[in-house]
Design a protein around this motif. Structure first.
Motif, PDB file in Angstrom:
ATOM      1  N   ALA A  49      27.439 120.608 -35.386  1.00  0.00           N
ATOM      2  CA  ALA A  49      27.548 119.914 -36.823  1.00  0.00           C
ATOM      3  C   ALA A  49      28.371 118.511 -36.483  1.00  0.00           C
ATOM      4  O   ALA A  49      28.237 117.824 -37.714  1.00  0.00           O
ATOM      5  CB  ALA A  49      28.156 120.837 -37.657  1.00  0.00           C
ATOM      6  N   LEU A  50      28.908 118.189 -35.519  1.00  0.00           N
ATOM      7  CA  LEU A  50      29.836 116.906 -35.422  1.00  0.00           C
ATOM      8  C   LEU A  50      28.743 115.741 -35.231  1.00  0.00           C
ATOM      9  O   LEU A  50      28.218 115.716 -34.181  1.00  0.00           O
ATOM     10  CB  LEU A  50      30.929 117.231 -34.326  1.00  0.00           C
ATOM     11  CG  LEU A  50      31.921 118.150 -34.533  1.00  0.00           C
ATOM     12  CD1 LEU A  50      32.796 118.311 -33.230  1.00  0.00           C
ATOM     13  CD2 LEU A  50      32.578 117.935 -35.752  1.00  0.00           C
ATOM     14  N   ASP A  51      28.878 114.886 -36.148  1.00  0.00           N
ATOM     15  CA  ASP A  51      27.537 113.736 -36.260  1.00  0.00           C
ATOM     16  C   ASP A  51      28.314 112.602 -36.067  1.00  0.00           C
ATOM     17  O   ASP A  51      27.718 111.407 -36.114  1.00  0.00           O
ATOM     18  CB  ASP A  51      26.644 113.822 -37.376  1.00  0.00           C
ATOM     19  CG  ASP A  51      27.491 113.688 -38.664  1.00  0.00           C
ATOM     20  OD1 ASP A  51      28.598 113.565 -38.632  1.00  0.00           O
ATOM     21  OD2 ASP A  51      26.749 113.677 -39.584  1.00  0.00           O
ATOM     22  N   ASP A  52      29.470 112.405 -35.840  1.00  0.00           N
ATOM     23  CA  ASP A  52      30.212 111.223 -35.612  1.00  0.00           C
ATOM     24  C   ASP A  52      29.872 110.603 -34.212  1.00  0.00           C
ATOM     25  O   ASP A  52      29.867 111.072 -33.277  1.00  0.00           O
ATOM     26  CB  ASP A  52      31.803 111.279 -35.825  1.00  0.00           C
ATOM     27  CG  ASP A  52      32.398 112.166 -34.717  1.00  0.00           C
ATOM     28  OD1 ASP A  52      32.971 111.563 -33.985  1.00  0.00           O
ATOM     29  OD2 ASP A  52      32.188 113.319 -34.790  1.00  0.00           O
ATOM     30  N   GLU A  53      30.154 109.285 -34.251  1.00  0.00           N
ATOM     31  CA  GLU A  53      29.793 108.408 -33.072  1.00  0.00           C
ATOM     32  C   GLU A  53      30.650 108.783 -31.805  1.00  0.00           C
ATOM     33  O   GLU A  53      30.223 108.748 -30.716  1.00  0.00           O
ATOM     34  CB  GLU A  53      29.760 107.178 -33.334  1.00  0.00           C
ATOM     35  CG  GLU A  53      29.077 106.198 -32.224  1.00  0.00           C
ATOM     36  CD  GLU A  53      29.131 104.574 -32.542  1.00  0.00           C
ATOM     37  OE1 GLU A  53      30.215 104.015 -32.329  1.00  0.00           O
ATOM     38  OE2 GLU A  53      27.912 104.173 -33.005  1.00  0.00           O
ATOM     39  N   GLY A  54      32.022 108.893 -32.343  1.00  0.00           N
ATOM     40  CA  GLY A  54      33.032 108.968 -31.246  1.00  0.00           C
ATOM     41  C   GLY A  54      32.568 110.242 -30.327  1.00  0.00           C
ATOM     42  O   GLY A  54      32.820 110.185 -29.055  1.00  0.00           O
ATOM     43  N   THR A  55      32.359 111.250 -31.037  1.00  0.00           N
ATOM     44  CA  THR A  55      32.018 112.767 -30.325  1.00  0.00           C
ATOM     45  C   THR A  55      30.978 112.421 -29.596  1.00  0.00           C
ATOM     46  O   THR A  55      30.974 113.115 -28.373  1.00  0.00           O
ATOM     47  CB  THR A  55      31.877 114.027 -31.498  1.00  0.00           C
ATOM     48  OG1 THR A  55      33.217 113.951 -32.308  1.00  0.00           O
ATOM     49  CG2 THR A  55      31.771 115.336 -30.440  1.00  0.00           C
ATOM     50  N   GLN A  56      29.932 112.036 -29.865  1.00  0.00           N
ATOM     51  CA  GLN A  56      28.501 111.703 -29.222  1.00  0.00           C
ATOM     52  C   GLN A  56      28.832 111.034 -28.161  1.00  0.00           C
ATOM     53  O   GLN A  56      28.393 111.416 -26.922  1.00  0.00           O
ATOM     54  CB  GLN A  56      27.573 111.192 -29.921  1.00  0.00           C
ATOM     55  CG  GLN A  56      27.200 111.994 -31.336  1.00  0.00           C
ATOM     56  CD  GLN A  56      26.052 111.340 -32.209  1.00  0.00           C
ATOM     57  OE1 GLN A  56      24.906 110.925 -31.484  1.00  0.00           O
ATOM     58  NE2 GLN A  56      26.256 111.246 -33.262  1.00  0.00           N
ATOM     59  N   LEU A  57      29.803 109.782 -28.258  1.00  0.00           N
ATOM     60  CA  LEU A  57      30.087 109.068 -26.953  1.00  0.00           C
ATOM     61  C   LEU A  57      30.750 109.800 -26.033  1.00  0.00           C
ATOM     62  O   LEU A  57      30.609 109.581 -24.794  1.00  0.00           O
ATOM     63  CB  LEU A  57      30.752 107.865 -27.380  1.00  0.00           C
ATOM     64  CG  LEU A  57      30.016 106.664 -28.050  1.00  0.00           C
ATOM     65  CD1 LEU A  57      30.763 105.719 -28.716  1.00  0.00           C
ATOM     66  CD2 LEU A  57      28.810 106.293 -27.154  1.00  0.00           C
ATOM     67  N   THR A  58      31.512 110.720 -26.496  1.00  0.00           N
ATOM     68  CA  THR A  58      32.643 111.390 -25.435  1.00  0.00           C
ATOM     69  C   THR A  58      31.527 112.304 -24.872  1.00  0.00           C
ATOM     70  O   THR A  58      31.684 112.664 -23.477  1.00  0.00           O
ATOM     71  CB  THR A  58      33.577 112.323 -26.201  1.00  0.00           C
ATOM     72  OG1 THR A  58      34.568 111.282 -27.089  1.00  0.00           O
ATOM     73  CG2 THR A  58      34.336 112.857 -25.046  1.00  0.00           C
ATOM     74  N   ALA A  59      30.584 113.138 -25.524  1.00  0.00           N
ATOM     75  CA  ALA A  59      29.651 113.972 -24.714  1.00  0.00           C
ATOM     76  C   ALA A  59      28.712 113.444 -23.642  1.00  0.00           C
ATOM     77  O   ALA A  59      28.739 113.873 -22.649  1.00  0.00           O
ATOM     78  CB  ALA A  59      28.884 114.643 -25.664  1.00  0.00           C
ATOM     79  N   PHE A  60      28.462 112.003 -24.051  1.00  0.00           N
ATOM     80  CA  PHE A  60      27.555 111.479 -23.020  1.00  0.00           C
ATOM     81  C   PHE A  60      28.306 110.915 -21.954  1.00  0.00           C
ATOM     82  O   PHE A  60      27.845 110.886 -20.730  1.00  0.00           O
ATOM     83  CB  PHE A  60      26.559 110.486 -23.834  1.00  0.00           C
ATOM     84  CG  PHE A  60      25.337 110.848 -24.559  1.00  0.00           C
ATOM     85  CD1 PHE A  60      24.607 111.502 -24.077  1.00  0.00           C
ATOM     86  CD2 PHE A  60      25.417 110.603 -26.069  1.00  0.00           C
ATOM     87  CE1 PHE A  60      23.331 112.285 -24.864  1.00  0.00           C
ATOM     88  CE2 PHE A  60      24.186 111.165 -26.672  1.00  0.00           C
ATOM     89  CZ  PHE A  60      23.240 111.812 -26.123  1.00  0.00           C
ATOM     90  N   ASN A  61      29.393 110.425 -22.480  1.00  0.00           N
ATOM     91  CA  ASN A  61      30.250 110.021 -21.297  1.00  0.00           C
ATOM     92  C   ASN A  61      30.687 111.371 -20.089  1.00  0.00           C
ATOM     93  O   ASN A  61      31.187 110.752 -19.091  1.00  0.00           O
ATOM     94  CB  ASN A  61      31.341 109.297 -21.762  1.00  0.00           C
ATOM     95  CG  ASN A  61      31.272 108.007 -22.318  1.00  0.00           C
ATOM     96  OD1 ASN A  61      30.199 107.492 -22.057  1.00  0.00           O
ATOM     97  ND2 ASN A  61      31.943 107.542 -23.239  1.00  0.00           N
ATOM     98  N   SER A  62      30.654 112.347 -20.675  1.00  0.00           N
ATOM     99  CA  SER A  62      30.972 113.414 -19.865  1.00  0.00           C
ATOM    100  C   SER A  62      29.556 114.299 -19.293  1.00  0.00           C
ATOM    101  O   SER A  62      29.512 115.272 -18.830  1.00  0.00           O
ATOM    102  CB  SER A  62      31.856 114.402 -20.589  1.00  0.00           C
ATOM    103  OG  SER A  62      32.830 113.978 -20.971  1.00  0.00           O
ATOM    104  N   PHE A  63      28.429 113.455 -19.323  1.00  0.00           N
ATOM    105  CA  PHE A  63      27.202 113.882 -18.640  1.00  0.00           C
ATOM    106  C   PHE A  63      26.400 114.601 -19.409  1.00  0.00           C
ATOM    107  O   PHE A  63      25.674 115.383 -18.558  1.00  0.00           O
ATOM    108  CB  PHE A  63      27.348 114.060 -17.417  1.00  0.00           C
ATOM    109  CG  PHE A  63      28.119 112.932 -16.401  1.00  0.00           C
ATOM    110  CD1 PHE A  63      27.248 112.161 -16.068  1.00  0.00           C
ATOM    111  CD2 PHE A  63      29.624 112.763 -16.165  1.00  0.00           C
ATOM    112  CE1 PHE A  63      27.954 110.773 -15.148  1.00  0.00           C
ATOM    113  CE2 PHE A  63      30.190 111.835 -15.658  1.00  0.00           C
ATOM    114  CZ  PHE A  63      29.443 110.798 -15.144  1.00  0.00           C
ATOM    115  N   ALA A  64      26.541 114.954 -20.609  1.00  0.00           N
ATOM    116  CA  ALA A  64      25.527 115.755 -21.525  1.00  0.00           C
ATOM    117  C   ALA A  64      24.222 114.884 -21.273  1.00  0.00           C
ATOM    118  O   ALA A  64      24.032 113.842 -21.152  1.00  0.00           O
ATOM    119  CB  ALA A  64      26.120 115.747 -22.919  1.00  0.00           C
ATOM    120  N   ASP A  65      23.194 115.814 -21.387  1.00  0.00           N
ATOM    121  CA  ASP A  65      21.668 115.769 -21.120  1.00  0.00           C
ATOM    122  C   ASP A  65      21.187 115.200 -22.434  1.00  0.00           C
ATOM    123  O   ASP A  65      20.398 114.283 -22.600  1.00  0.00           O
ATOM    124  CB  ASP A  65      20.835 116.391 -20.472  1.00  0.00           C
ATOM    125  CG  ASP A  65      21.306 116.497 -19.197  1.00  0.00           C
ATOM    126  OD1 ASP A  65      20.991 115.703 -18.205  1.00  0.00           O
ATOM    127  OD2 ASP A  65      21.925 117.425 -18.507  1.00  0.00           O
TER     128      ASP A  65
END
Length: 219
Positions: A81-97
């Protein structure tokens, strides 16, 4: 059968998504907290993980980081449910697909799963693609030598010579160390992980409760 880990602490979401995944033909493993998810990842040969972030004990981002270190070939979808940009960037920087924000249509999620599996799933191959040279302790795939250690070579050689047979960790230890190893049989899991990273194909299968086998379709 493709194995999927679903880390979700909300019962209703877990049950609905789990049912859709099951009907689609996937084997689903459920976790309600991060610790349980880590155990499943280490126990099962998971192909893809769907991770909620805000779960008890160990959060989904920490599980994502573990997956990247343990087996980066596992596809990962963050479902949160977290839609903030910071969390999304953290996820993609940790190699989420992929990063999916709740609520999500189960049908759309299935399509995202299919897309990632097409990109991450390795094919199984026949013997002609792989050449094991017993004299030089080298393995080549389509003419290119693979950077295996001697221990990894012996492990692959043993599995390959017993195609489609399930071998226990104890049997693999005996074949590799010739009775000179007295530690935990889980050392085999570590070697399997390293061999999988170096193999361009996905023929090594985990046999739950037993060990491993080299799966090869009959020609």
């Amino acid at each position: 059968m493709t194995k999927i880990l679903l880390l979700e602490d909300e019962k209703m979401i877990r049950e609905v998504l789990g049912e859709y995944l099951h009907v689609a033909g996937y084997q689903v493993f459920f976790a309600v907290d991060g610790e349980e998810a880590l155990k499943i990842i280490q126990r099962e040969d998971v192909d893809l993980a769907i991770l909620d972030i805000m779960v008890p004990k160990i959060n989904g981002l920490e599980v994502l980081e573990f997956i990247h270190e343990y087996n980066p070939e596992i596809g990962v979808i963050m479902l949160t449910a977290l839609d903030d940009e910071g969390t999304q960037l953290t996820a993609f920087n940790s190699f989420a697909d992929d990063y999916v924000i709740k609520p999500v249509s189960p049908i759309i999620l299935l399509k995202r799963v299919e897309t990632i599996l097409r990109r991450t799933k390795k094919p199984t191959v026949h013997s002609k693609d792989l050449f094991i040279d017993d004299s030089s302790f080298t393995v080549s795939y389509q003419g290119k030598e693979l950077p295996l250690t001697v221990t990894e070579f012996l492990l692959l050689q043993t599995l390959y010579k017993h195609k489609n047979q399930s071998l226990t960790r104890e049997q693999l230890i005996t074949a590799i160390y010739d009775g000179d190893y007295f530690g935990s049989d889980r050392i085999i899991d570590s070697h399997i992980k390293n061999v999988r990273k170096k193999l361009p194909v996905d023929n090594i299968q985990t046999v739950t409760g037993i060990g491993y086998r080299w799966k090869e379709e009959k020609q």
